[in-house]
Design a protein around this motif. Structure first.
Motif, PDB file in Angstrom:
ATOM      1  N   ILE A 237     -44.874  89.684 -16.230  1.00  0.00           N
ATOM      2  CA  ILE A 237     -45.019  91.134 -16.231  1.00  0.00           C
ATOM      3  C   ILE A 237     -44.956  91.649 -14.788  1.00  0.00           C
ATOM      4  O   ILE A 237     -45.593  91.110 -13.890  1.00  0.00           O
ATOM      5  CB  ILE A 237     -46.343  91.535 -16.899  1.00  0.00           C
ATOM      6  CG1 ILE A 237     -46.261  91.264 -18.407  1.00  0.00           C
ATOM      7  CG2 ILE A 237     -46.673  93.007 -16.643  1.00  0.00           C
ATOM      8  CD1 ILE A 237     -47.544  91.517 -19.158  1.00  0.00           C
ATOM      9  N   GLY A 238     -44.153  92.678 -14.592  1.00  0.00           N
ATOM     10  CA  GLY A 238     -43.947  93.219 -13.247  1.00  0.00           C
ATOM     11  C   GLY A 238     -42.683  92.721 -12.580  1.00  0.00           C
ATOM     12  O   GLY A 238     -42.248  93.293 -11.571  1.00  0.00           O
ATOM     13  N   ASP A 239     -42.073  91.656 -13.119  1.00  0.00           N
ATOM     14  CA  ASP A 239     -40.828  91.146 -12.543  1.00  0.00           C
ATOM     15  C   ASP A 239     -39.731  92.198 -12.652  1.00  0.00           C
ATOM     16  O   ASP A 239     -39.611  92.902 -13.653  1.00  0.00           O
ATOM     17  CB  ASP A 239     -40.374  89.875 -13.263  1.00  0.00           C
ATOM     18  CG  ASP A 239     -41.146  88.646 -12.809  1.00  0.00           C
ATOM     19  OD1 ASP A 239     -41.940  88.761 -11.856  1.00  0.00           O
ATOM     20  OD2 ASP A 239     -40.957  87.568 -13.417  1.00  0.00           O
ATOM     21  N   ARG A 240     -38.909  92.267 -11.623  1.00  0.00           N
ATOM     22  CA  ARG A 240     -37.787  93.203 -11.594  1.00  0.00           C
ATOM     23  C   ARG A 240     -36.467  92.440 -11.566  1.00  0.00           C
ATOM     24  O   ARG A 240     -36.396  91.332 -11.026  1.00  0.00           O
ATOM     25  CB  ARG A 240     -37.880  94.115 -10.364  1.00  0.00           C
ATOM     26  CG  ARG A 240     -39.053  95.072 -10.404  1.00  0.00           C
ATOM     27  CD  ARG A 240     -39.151  95.918  -9.146  1.00  0.00           C
ATOM     28  NE  ARG A 240     -40.238  96.862  -9.246  1.00  0.00           N
ATOM     29  CZ  ARG A 240     -40.132  98.084  -9.749  1.00  0.00           C
ATOM     30  NH1 ARG A 240     -38.956  98.505 -10.189  1.00  0.00           N
ATOM     31  NH2 ARG A 240     -41.164  98.883  -9.813  1.00  0.00           N
ATOM     32  N   SER A 241     -35.447  93.072 -12.130  1.00  0.00           N
ATOM     33  CA  SER A 241     -34.119  92.457 -12.158  1.00  0.00           C
ATOM     34  C   SER A 241     -33.068  93.534 -11.948  1.00  0.00           C
ATOM     35  O   SER A 241     -33.302  94.712 -12.241  1.00  0.00           O
ATOM     36  CB  SER A 241     -33.878  91.757 -13.500  1.00  0.00           C
ATOM     37  OG  SER A 241     -34.817  90.739 -13.730  1.00  0.00           O
ATOM     38  N   PRO A 242     -31.893  93.149 -11.474  1.00  0.00           N
ATOM     39  CA  PRO A 242     -30.809  94.124 -11.307  1.00  0.00           C
ATOM     40  C   PRO A 242     -30.330  94.630 -12.663  1.00  0.00           C
ATOM     41  O   PRO A 242     -30.501  93.969 -13.688  1.00  0.00           O
ATOM     42  CB  PRO A 242     -29.713  93.318 -10.604  1.00  0.00           C
ATOM     43  CG  PRO A 242     -30.364  92.054 -10.142  1.00  0.00           C
ATOM     44  CD  PRO A 242     -31.523  91.799 -11.036  1.00  0.00           C
TER      45      PRO A 242
END
Length: 254
Positions: free
Chosen positions: A133-138
């Motif tokens: 949770i909180g991970d970001r991706s393009p």
């Protein structure tokens, strides 16, 4: 500088850039690390760190030389994902899908120019892709990112494409026209796949979740290692994901 730019505090933006940098680190880092990470001189980095320490958002270790993000950030975010009817509906849906598939299931939202993982239901598969949770991706090279782009306005899509389609895996789409066609296909079929586009050993599938009519603030996705997730597996997951997402959209008045 536009009128809007004139209302922006450059100092506040620098401090927030420091906070973003620290949030990406898995260990405490030095002033020099921060300066290098945000592209600033040491004095500026130190001044921003001291401001954030004073405010409680950054902690300085016992040596007084290294810094890490503070727990006050958790307090700041506690109401962002609150225990309300909407959150419960999303989590119930994720858990149903996870129980049915054995896979870890994610709900991811659009946040500025990236995706951010907001909810997840942990699966039982031992070999899986572990996003937190909180991970970001393009946006352009992930299945959930393509779903969110496909249901965004064209001006936003063109801005993302204009930023460049960076090749990060063997099958990343890097041609602008090919990306436009891909997004049209996603919108027509109602789902997206990532076929070795974000990582060379991972495939993913994602579907939109509608709210307030035609708006798609987020979607549901499942990712897995390519050793288990071939295209047949993705199609099997699609048959489960699409009706569940439609049911959730109805609950959310989509």
């Amino acid at each position: 500088m536009t009128e809007a730019d004139g209302n922006i505090s450059a100092t506040a933006l620098k401090a927030l850039t420091v906070l973003d940098f620290l949030g990406e680190q898995k260990r405490a880092v030095s002033v020099n690390d921060v300066a290098d990470g945000i592209g600033a001189d040491r004095a500026t980095a130190y001044r921003m760190l001291m401001t954030l320490v004073q405010a409680g958002y950054v902690l300085r270790d016992a040596s007084q030389k290294n810094y890490r993000i503070g727990f006050k950030v958790l307090t700041l975010a506690r109401n962002l994902v609150s225990d309300d009817e909407r959150s419960r509906a999303i989590l119930d849906c994720l858990r149903q899908i996870s129980d049915e598939t054995g896979e870890t299931v994610h709900y991811t939202a659009l946040d500025s120019d990236t995706t951010v993982l907001v909810f997840r239901a942990k699966g039982t598969q031992r070999v899986s892709v572990d996003f937190q949770i909180g991970d970001r991706s393009p946006l352009p090279c992930t299945s959930i990112g393509k779903v969110l782009l496909a249901y965004s306005n064209q001006r936003f899509v063109e801005r993302i494409i204009a930023q460049g389609l960076t090749k990060v895996a063997p099958r990343t789409i890097t041609d602008a026209d090919a990306m436009r066609q891909e997004l049209a296909t996603v919108r027509a079929q109602g789902y997206a796949i990532d076929d070795l586009e974000f990582a060379e050993d991972m495939r993913c599938i994602a579907v939109p979740v509608f709210e307030n009519g035609a708006q798609v603030p987020g979607g549901i996705s499942i990712s897995g290692p390519s050793s288990r997730f071939d295209l047949v597996k993705l199609d099997q997951l699609r048959q489960i994901l699409m009706p569940r997402a439609l049911e959730l959209s109805r609950k959310l008045s989509g």
